[in-house]
Design a protein around this motif. Structure first.
Motif, short mmCIF file in Angstrom:
data_model
loop_
_atom_site.label_atom_id
_atom_site.label_comp_id
_atom_site.label_asym_id
_atom_site.label_seq_id
_atom_site.Cartn_x
_atom_site.Cartn_y
_atom_site.Cartn_z
N MET A 130 0.85 -1.20 0.00
CA MET A 130 0.00 0.00 0.00
C MET A 130 0.88 1.24 0.00
N GLU A 131 0.38 2.29 -0.64
CA GLU A 131 1.10 3.56 -0.70
C GLU A 131 0.39 4.59 0.16
N TYR A 132 1.19 5.35 0.91
CA TYR A 132 0.65 6.36 1.81
C TYR A 132 1.09 7.76 1.39
N LEU A 133 0.23 8.73 1.69
CA LEU A 133 0.56 10.15 1.60
C LEU A 133 0.43 10.73 3.00
N LEU A 134 1.32 11.64 3.36
CA LEU A 134 1.23 12.31 4.65
C LEU A 134 0.90 13.78 4.42
N GLY A 135 -0.29 14.18 4.87
CA GLY A 135 -0.68 15.59 4.81
C GLY A 135 -0.43 16.22 6.16
N ILE A 136 0.27 17.35 6.18
CA ILE A 136 0.62 18.02 7.43
C ILE A 136 0.05 19.44 7.42
N ASP A 137 -0.57 19.81 8.53
CA ASP A 137 -1.08 21.17 8.70
C ASP A 137 -0.36 21.82 9.87
N VAL A 138 0.44 22.83 9.59
CA VAL A 138 1.19 23.56 10.62
C VAL A 138 0.33 24.74 11.05
N GLY A 139 -0.30 24.62 12.23
CA GLY A 139 -1.27 25.61 12.67
C GLY A 139 -0.74 26.55 13.73
N THR A 140 -1.64 27.31 14.30
CA THR A 140 -1.28 28.35 15.25
C THR A 140 -0.84 27.78 16.59
N VAL A 141 -1.50 26.72 17.05
CA VAL A 141 -1.15 26.13 18.34
C VAL A 141 -0.87 24.64 18.24
N ARG A 142 -0.94 24.08 17.05
CA ARG A 142 -0.66 22.65 16.91
C ARG A 142 -0.27 22.32 15.48
N THR A 143 0.45 21.24 15.33
CA THR A 143 0.72 20.66 14.02
C THR A 143 0.03 19.31 13.96
N LYS A 144 -0.75 19.11 12.91
CA LYS A 144 -1.46 17.86 12.70
C LYS A 144 -0.90 17.16 11.47
N GLY A 145 -0.90 15.86 11.50
CA GLY A 145 -0.53 15.08 10.34
C GLY A 145 -1.47 13.91 10.21
#
Length: 506
Positions: A1-16
């Motif tokens: 399986m192939e994965y993509l990692l989407g990252i959101d660098v926010g004001t008080v947190r980073t989500k992936g």
């Protein structure tokens, strides 16, 4: 399986979030960091703390990829809008990151807005004059901290700083550049007038690249910090608002996106620039074919949380054995639309769209002896929603009526708020069931970068169907009468905002 990692660098947190190649979510990761408010109007991040959070999210995600014996196709980024970071000649920070929420440029912004040049700047950059933008922040630093600005070799945003740390290249994606107030949407270059006013040269700014641009070949230092394969493509991506639209499938003018989280926004992606002659909306470049038109609002869920904290009886919470928010929603459902003639303006944190006034302050209008805390609680939720509605009205005026509206954000946890949004704007609202918002948008940009899709519209078939809320006829009729009054009172109070703001500071 192939994965993509989407990252959101926010004001008080980073989500992936890890997605498969069909954009189905597999696992999420989150790291938080402080937002420093040491002084009046300050809202800063520590670069090292944001960097550490991003690295931890990437490493945790790649460990999951390895556990599942999968391949990591790419890592793509969404980032907070309007961040500003000063760097020395070695690309080391000499300041914290000034976020969009930092309002210390308030007086400078007010002064520029009174000048005829404000309209010219807006028409060229698509960015209203406001303390949020790096342009006004640089003007403020030029006055308030001239020595620090003189010591600055490079001017970055959080994403260009991260990419330089990982790859040794100083670049910025076109969407983030367009949000700076220093990018000319007509010439597609850094704006000459904005540069002259701030004293910043093009050599101090990052190179502009497309959102689908890849960086490959981690530096030796980054290889030690990140345990991903050295040739993993890192995709620049876009600013958070644009990423969110893409992640909801709101990728053309037929679909408007409304988000209400801590703050709020109304956005539409168009195939040509749309400039508001009254300077109420932004117009940012996404890529060579798309623009993002809309308005961000400071006051969303944070104002509702303030109301719950102060208006919900703590004893009732204990007796009912419910959370304060559950009890608040129950109370609000028991109050009719219009809150018995009470209107709330939610400008507790100043406001961006549609009034662009950092001095704006909140108020109850129509309060009388018969009103209760329940009325006030509902009026707060209505005020936040009618403020969103006022921006939605402007978007409709300039772009036309959308065929579809997609909503996202923390407000969707409240059934009564979902219905209220449909009632206030008078349109059916689809609640996005897609997982991840900005992270999903970043992963979608990665698919386009990799050549797996040709157009963002292709992702619509990959997204789950939204839950649709139709306007209630009686409630919608009530709000049709209240919305003009909400706008009228806002207009009447505007001249007094600066005076009350100054008194509060004293």
């Amino acid at each position: 399986m192939e994965y993509l990692l989407g990252i959101d660098v926010g004001t008080v947190r980073t989500k992936g979030i890890l997605y498969d190649s069909k954009l189905q979510p597999k696992k999420g990761f989150r790291e938080t960091y402080p937002l420093y408010r040491d002084a009046k109007g300050m809202a800063e991040q520590e670069p090292a703390e944001v960097l550490a959070a991003v690295e931890k999210v990437i490493n945790q995600a790649y460990q999951e990829v390895q556990r599942n014996n999968c391949d990591l196709l790419a890592i793509a980024f969404s980032s907070e809008n309007q961040s500003l970071l000063l760097l020395d000649e070695n690309f080391q920070p000499i300041s914290r990151i000034l976020t969009w929420a930092d309002t210390r440029a308030r007086l400078v912004a007010s002064r520029v807005k009174r000048n005829l040049i404000a309209r010219e700047l807006y028409m060229d950059t698509g960015t209203p004059i406001h303390p949020m933008s790096p342009f006004t922040k640089l003007l403020w630093l030029k006055e308030d901290q001239p020595e620090r600005l003189k010591a600055t070799t490079y001017v970055a945003d959080i994403k260009s700083y991260l990419f330089h740390h990982f790859f040794g290249e100083f670049k910025i994606d076109i969407s983030v550049a367009s949000c700076s107030g220093m990018w000319n949407i007509n010439t597609r270059t850094w704006d000459r007038q904005a540069l002259e006013m701030t004293g910043i040269s093009t050599s101090q700014l990052p190179e502009i690249v497309e959102s689908t641009t890849q960086a490959i070949g981690l530096t030796t230092r980054a290889q030690k910090e990140l345990h991903v394969p050295v040739q993993t493509p890192f995709v620049y991506g876009a600013f958070g608002g644009a990423s969110s639209n893409i992640g909801m499938g709101a990728v053309d003018a037929s679909t408007a996106a409304i988000a209400i989280g801590t703050s709020a926004a109304v956005r539409v992606i168009t195939d040509s620039p749309v400039i508001d002659p009254h300077q109420r909306l932004f117009c940012y470049t996404l890529d060579n074919e798309h623009w993002v038109v809309g308005g961000p609002l400071n006051n969303g869920g944070d104002v509702y949380q303030w109301a719950v904290n102060h208006l919900v009886d703590a004893k009732a919470v204990t007796n009912e054995k419910k959370t304060p928010f559950q009890l608040a929603n129950q109370i609000i459902e028991g109050v009719p639309a219009g809150s018995h003639g009470l209107i709330f303006h939610p400008f507790l944190g100043g406001e961006r769209a549609p009034i662009w006034d950092a001095n704006a302050r909140g108020s109850f209008f129509g309060l009388n002896l018969l009103h209760t805390r329940a009325d006030m609680l509902r009026s707060v939720m209505e005020g936040i929603t009618m403020n969103v509605g006022s921006v939605f009205e402007v978007v409709r005026d300039l772009v036309g009526d959308p065929e579809k509206i997609m909503a996202s954000g923390g407000f969707t946890d409240s059934e009564v708020w979902r219905q209220m949004l449909a009632d206030v704007i008078g349109f059916p609202v689809g609640v996005a069931m897609a997982h991840g918002g900005c992270c999903l948008g970043a992963a979608t940009i990665a698919l386009k970068s990799l050549g797996r899709i040709d157009d963002y519209a292709e992702v619509k078939g990959m997204l789950s169907q939204p839950e649709v809320y139709d306007p209630d006829d009686m409630a919608a009729y009530t709000y049709q009468k209240y919305q003009p009054l909400f706008n009228q009172v806002e207009h009447l109070l505007t001249p007094a905002y600066e005076a009350i703001s100054q008194l509060q500071e004293k």
